[in-house]
Design an enzyme around this catalytic site. Structure first.
Site, PDB file in Angstrom:
ATOM      1  N   LEU A  33       0.820  -1.216   0.000  1.00 18.77           N
ATOM      2  CA  LEU A  33       0.000   0.000   0.000  1.00 18.77           C
ATOM      3  C   LEU A  33       0.852   1.263   0.000  1.00 18.77           C
ATOM      4  O   LEU A  33       1.922   1.314   0.590  1.00 18.77           O
ATOM      5  CB  LEU A  33      -0.911  -0.015   1.236  1.00 18.77           C
ATOM      6  N   HIS A  34       0.328   2.274  -0.684  1.00 22.58           N
ATOM      7  CA  HIS A  34       0.982   3.586  -0.720  1.00 22.58           C
ATOM      8  C   HIS A  34      -0.070   4.654  -0.499  1.00 22.58           C
ATOM      9  O   HIS A  34      -1.256   4.334  -0.272  1.00 22.58           O
ATOM     10  CB  HIS A  34       1.731   3.779  -2.049  1.00 22.58           C
ATOM     11  N   HIS A  37      -3.535   4.259  -2.137  1.00 20.08           N
ATOM     12  CA  HIS A  37      -4.494   3.384  -1.447  1.00 20.08           C
ATOM     13  C   HIS A  37      -5.033   4.070  -0.192  1.00 20.08           C
ATOM     14  O   HIS A  37      -6.224   3.976   0.114  1.00 20.08           O
ATOM     15  CB  HIS A  37      -3.820   2.081  -1.006  1.00 20.08           C
ATOM     16  N   LYS A 149      -6.484   6.099 -11.357  1.00 18.86           N
ATOM     17  CA  LYS A 149      -5.352   5.646 -12.173  1.00 18.86           C
ATOM     18  C   LYS A 149      -5.758   4.432 -13.023  1.00 18.86           C
ATOM     19  O   LYS A 149      -5.388   4.311 -14.170  1.00 18.86           O
ATOM     20  CB  LYS A 149      -4.142   5.308 -11.301  1.00 18.86           C
ATOM     21  N   SER A 185       2.224   4.122  -7.687  1.00 18.56           N
ATOM     22  CA  SER A 185       1.892   2.758  -8.096  1.00 18.56           C
ATOM     23  C   SER A 185       2.819   1.811  -7.362  1.00 18.56           C
ATOM     24  O   SER A 185       3.999   2.138  -7.154  1.00 18.56           O
ATOM     25  CB  SER A 185       2.099   2.616  -9.607  1.00 18.56           C
ATOM     26  N   SER A 186       2.299   0.645  -7.002  1.00 18.62           N
ATOM     27  CA  SER A 186       3.166  -0.350  -6.341  1.00 18.62           C
ATOM     28  C   SER A 186       4.301  -0.738  -7.273  1.00 18.62           C
ATOM     29  O   SER A 186       5.389  -1.104  -6.832  1.00 18.62           O
ATOM     30  CB  SER A 186       2.356  -1.590  -5.968  1.00 18.62           C
TER      31      SER A 186
END
Ligand code: PAF
Length: 284
Positions: A33-34, A37, A149, A185-186
């Site tokens: 998660l970033h 999220h 996104k 983005s992951s």
């Protein structure tokens, strides 16, 4: 914050909230998660009584040649972030909890997946639609939160809930970006230092496209050539697609002469191992 791996136990726990008519907000994720999220969780926290986040790296949305095995994972950090943001419940199923050995029922949309990302990832949206439908059936949220996104993903999910009469409201939250404009983005973690520097070109080029559309430039092909020229300043970039399309059907627009409605400028570009996507919307 409570965690569940088992569907029956999660359903049992959610029963009382459904009975009390509480609004359940679902934030489906694949983990790692970033801030993107977390912005979904923050919005859900403001609008719902109970927040459920799911963390499941869904094998059905990865093709055999894609990064399922190497997809980044950090469960400890994810749980810490979710707890800090006030998430109530985390659903963490194993693969066999979601897909039994003889699983064979998939959700296929006929049209939307035939555009944009679906062209180079032909089975991706079938995997997304299937797992999201399962999450909706398991959790029965009143609202579900997704980031802009993945715009095509949101259209696919909105369409499937309409077609299949699933009583959930889809909330689209804005793209969260780094200071230089790169969408979080992951998969950004795969970028080398040089690729990371160049990755901002994707957003910059789309912004240029928005500027040209707003300035009344009518020929879409010319705008796409210009967008690609900006991206190709990077020797690391390999364009998968750049598309200017109807923001509802995803059908490409030839000219904006006389066009009224939502325009989507979207792109997918590989920088080394990372395939990055981004988009901008313009209302005409
Ligand atoms: O956007 C994602 O992370 C995934 O596609 C989703 C919606 C969690 C389904 O696996």
């Amino acid at each position: 914050m409570k965690t569940f791996e088992n569907i029956t136990e999660l359903r049992g726990f959610l029963k009382k909230f459904h009975k009390e008519d509480k609004t359940i907000g679902l934030v489906p994720t694949m983990g790692y998660l970033h801030e993107g999220h977390m912005s979904l969780v923050k919005t859900a926290r403001k609008e719902c009584d109970i927040i459920v986040a799911s963390i499941f790296v869904n094998p059905a949305q990865f093709a055999p040649n894609e990064d399922l095995e190497s997809y980044p994972r950090d469960l400890k950090k994810d749980l810490h972030l979710l707890e800090k943001e006030g998430c109530d419940i985390v659903f963490l199923p194993e693969n066999n909890e979601i897909y039994n050995n003889d699983f064979e029922t998939y959700i296929n949309l006929e049209k939307l997946p035939k555009h944009l990302c679906g062209l180079s990832r032909p089975t991706h949206f079938r995997g997304v639609a299937t797992v999201v439908t399962k999450l909706f059936n398991i959790i029965q949220p009143g609202k579900a939160y997704f980031g802009q996104k993945d715009y095509q993903q949101i259209l696919v999910i909105k369409k499937l809930i309409r077609d299949l009469n699933v009583p959930v409201k889809i909330i689209m939250c804005p793209i969260v970006r780094n200071d230089d404009g790169l969408a979080l983005s992951s998969r950004n973690m795969y970028l080398t230092k040089d690729e990371r520097k160049d990755a901002v070109l994707l957003h910059q080029s789309l912004l240029k496209g928005v500027e040209r559309i707003k300035a009344g430039n009518k020929e879409i092909n010319e705008i796409i050539v210009d967008i690609k020229a900006i991206i190709s300043q990077s020797q690391h970039a390999k364009v998968d697609y750049i598309s200017i399309s109807n923001g509802e059907t995803l059908k490409e627009i030839g000219s904006i002469k006389g066009y009224k409605g939502l325009v989507l400028l979207a792109g997918a570009v590989r920088f080394g191992k990372s395939r990055l996507i981004d988009n901008e919307l313009v209302e005409l």
